[in-house]
Write an enzyme that holds these catalytic residues in place. Structure first.
Site, PDB file in Angstrom:
ATOM      1  N   THR A   1       0.729  -1.535  -0.359  1.00 24.21           N
ATOM      2  CA  THR A   1      -0.033   0.196   0.252  1.00 24.21           C
ATOM      3  C   THR A   1       1.014   1.151  -0.165  1.00 24.21           C
ATOM      4  O   THR A   1       0.510   2.163  -0.743  1.00 24.21           O
ATOM      5  CB  THR A   1      -0.867   0.000   0.776  1.00 24.21           C
ATOM      6  OG1 THR A   1      -1.393  -1.114   1.336  1.00 24.21           O
ATOM      7  CG2 THR A   1      -1.978   1.024   0.717  1.00 24.21           C
TER       8      THR A   1
ATOM      9  N   ASP B   1       2.008  -7.570  10.328  1.00 27.07           N
ATOM     10  CA  ASP B   1       3.156  -8.424  10.079  1.00 27.07           C
ATOM     11  C   ASP B   1       4.180  -6.968  11.268  1.00 27.07           C
ATOM     12  O   ASP B   1       5.565  -7.877  11.279  1.00 27.07           O
ATOM     13  CB  ASP B   1       3.510  -8.452   8.888  1.00 27.07           C
ATOM     14  CG  ASP B   1       2.614  -8.894   8.445  1.00 27.07           C
ATOM     15  OD1 ASP B   1       2.174  -9.856   8.996  1.00 27.07           O
ATOM     16  OD2 ASP B   1       2.215  -8.696   6.980  1.00 27.07           O
TER      17      ASP B   1
HETATM   18  O1  F6P Z   1      -0.045  -9.456   5.764  1.00 29.64           O
HETATM   19  C1  F6P Z   1      -1.261  -9.381   6.600  1.00 29.64           C
HETATM   20  C2  F6P Z   1      -1.541 -10.230   6.466  1.00 29.64           C
HETATM   21  O2  F6P Z   1      -2.303 -11.627   7.285  1.00 29.64           O
HETATM   22  C3  F6P Z   1      -0.189 -12.043   6.861  1.00 29.64           C
HETATM   23  O3  F6P Z   1       0.598 -11.595   7.918  1.00 29.64           O
HETATM   24  C4  F6P Z   1      -0.487 -13.143   6.025  1.00 29.64           C
HETATM   25  O4  F6P Z   1       0.701 -13.410   5.248  1.00 29.64           O
HETATM   26  C5  F6P Z   1      -1.245 -11.990   4.777  1.00 29.64           C
HETATM   27  O5  F6P Z   1      -2.314 -11.242   5.273  1.00 29.64           O
HETATM   28  C6  F6P Z   1      -2.694 -13.189   4.194  1.00 29.64           C
HETATM   29  O6  F6P Z   1      -3.024 -12.262   3.210  1.00 29.64           O
HETATM   30  P1  F6P Z   1      -4.667 -12.968   3.348  1.00 29.64           P
HETATM   31  O7  F6P Z   1      -5.876 -11.854   4.000  1.00 29.64           O
HETATM   32  O8  F6P Z   1      -4.878 -12.100   1.540  1.00 29.64           O
HETATM   33  O9  F6P Z   1      -4.639 -14.559   2.654  1.00 29.64           O
END
Ligand code: F6P
Length: 357
Positions: free
Chosen positions: A114, A136
């Protein structure tokens, strides 16, 4: 009077609403005539003109609410310059919406990708202010991101709950923690939850060492072991492969995630009963913890101050306890990793926790 757009993009997290509330409150307090436009579903709303005019009441009662009142979507940076299925130029479309709305600036809450797009919009001449959102904690240029501490609470609670059942049954448990390519969440939740082994992407693991740590606990008369494993954990063999080689290897991989692979390997070598727990998206859900409410409110107020001063092109970041504006061009395209030589890693090792290396 200023007209400001708000946009939340990428994976959601706790305290997005708390942060927007912080910006809105500080802007309205400075000038009650401030106009705020909520762009819906992240950059998608900016591309396809999906927005709504906000009022002060929209920001009431949302300090404790998880998710985002504006909705979010993933719009990967690598596709920003690719036209959509109808041939629409996405960047031009976003610029057009911004101009049509007569915005003085756009407040963009999001993670790495972003902020990269925020920088692209800055390069294209838009006034933007970024706010560091992600569980993260991997955004370059800030010591802390909002969402991180709330997510650690959830992951730690998962490990806490596993402790009692692991003890009862005398099993080895793996709790897989989110965090994408970095190990911040696993490190913090692993320490807070009293894990015996912590595996993070920054310290590629040696399965022999992981097995040795589990066997040592058994030899020491412990009834169970708990491993906190980052979703991005990687073996020392795989760490030597190129990205392409790793992708090819993954094609023949029968495991849903790295924890299942590690679990199978431990079971095969030790004969111990293994269970895997993946708290997954629960780590992004629910109410922000008190700490996140404080830092997001502070970040919001600091962002509002920057907007009032007419300073754009920055992401608000934490340096220690201070909030500082960091130029977006410095933030874009970088990740903040755990340093394997840092004090926190040394201290964790001295507690007897294994990093499997
Ligand atoms: O970046 C945040 C996060 O929750 C990461 O920890 C994880 O790898 C990813 O997003 C999961 O993404 P999505 O919600 O698109 O499955």
């Amino acid at each position: 009077m200023k007209r400001v757009g708000f946009l939340t993009s990428g994976g959601d997290c706790q305290a997005l609403n708390a942060t927007m509330r912080g910006v809105a409150k500080a802007l309205y307090n400075h000038d009650p005539n401030t106009e705020i436009i909520g762009i819906l579903e992240g950059y998608k709303g900016l591309m396809y003109e999906n927005y709504k005019k906000m009022t002060p009441s929209d920001f009431s009662g949302i300090l404790t609410e998880g998710g985002t009142i504006l909705g979010s979507s993933r719009q990967p940076f690598k596709y920003m310059r690719k036209p959509d299925e109808n041939g629409m130029d996405k960047v031009e479309a976003m610029k057009k919406t911004y101009k049509k709305l007569g915005l003085d600036c756009l407040v963009i809450l999001g993670g790495n990708g972003t902020q990269k797009t925020a920088n692209l919009l800055r390069e294209e001449g838009l006034n933007v202010v970024g706010l560091p959102k992600t569980i993260d904690n991997d955004i370059w240029g800030t010591d802390l991101t909002f969402g991180f501490h709330s997510a650690i609470e959830v992951a730690t609670n998962a490990i806490d709950c596993i402790h009692t059942t692991a003890f009862s049954h005398g099993r080895v448990f793996i709790v897989e923690v989110m965090g994408h390519k970095v190990g911040w969440m696993t490190l913090y939740a692993g320490i807070a939850g009293g894990a015996d082994v912590i595996l993070i992407p920054e310290i590629p693991y040696d399965i022999d060492k992981v097995v040795a740590a589990v066997e040592k606990r058994e030899k020491d008369g412990k009834r169970f072991s708990i491993l906190a494993v980052a979703e991005g954990a990687i073996s020392k063999e795989d760490a030597l492969l190129t990205k392409k080689e790793r992708k090819a290897k993954l094609k023949n991989n029968p495991y849903p995630s790295v924890s299942y692979k590690i679990g199978a390997e431990i079971e095969e070598r030790t004969g111990q009963e293994i269970r895997i727990t993946v708290p997954g998206h629960t780590q992004r859900g629910g109410s922000p913890c008190a700490y996140d409410r404080v830092i997001s409110s502070r970040l919001g107020a600091a962002a509002a101050e920057l907007i009032i001063q007419g300073k754009y092109g920055y992401m608000m970041g934490f340096k220690g306890d201070d909030i500082v504006p960091v130029p977006l061009e410095e933030v874009a395209g970088k990740l903040k990793y755990v340093d394997p030589e840092s004090d926190i890693i040394k201290e964790t090792r001295s507690l007897g926790i294994s990093f499997g290396n």
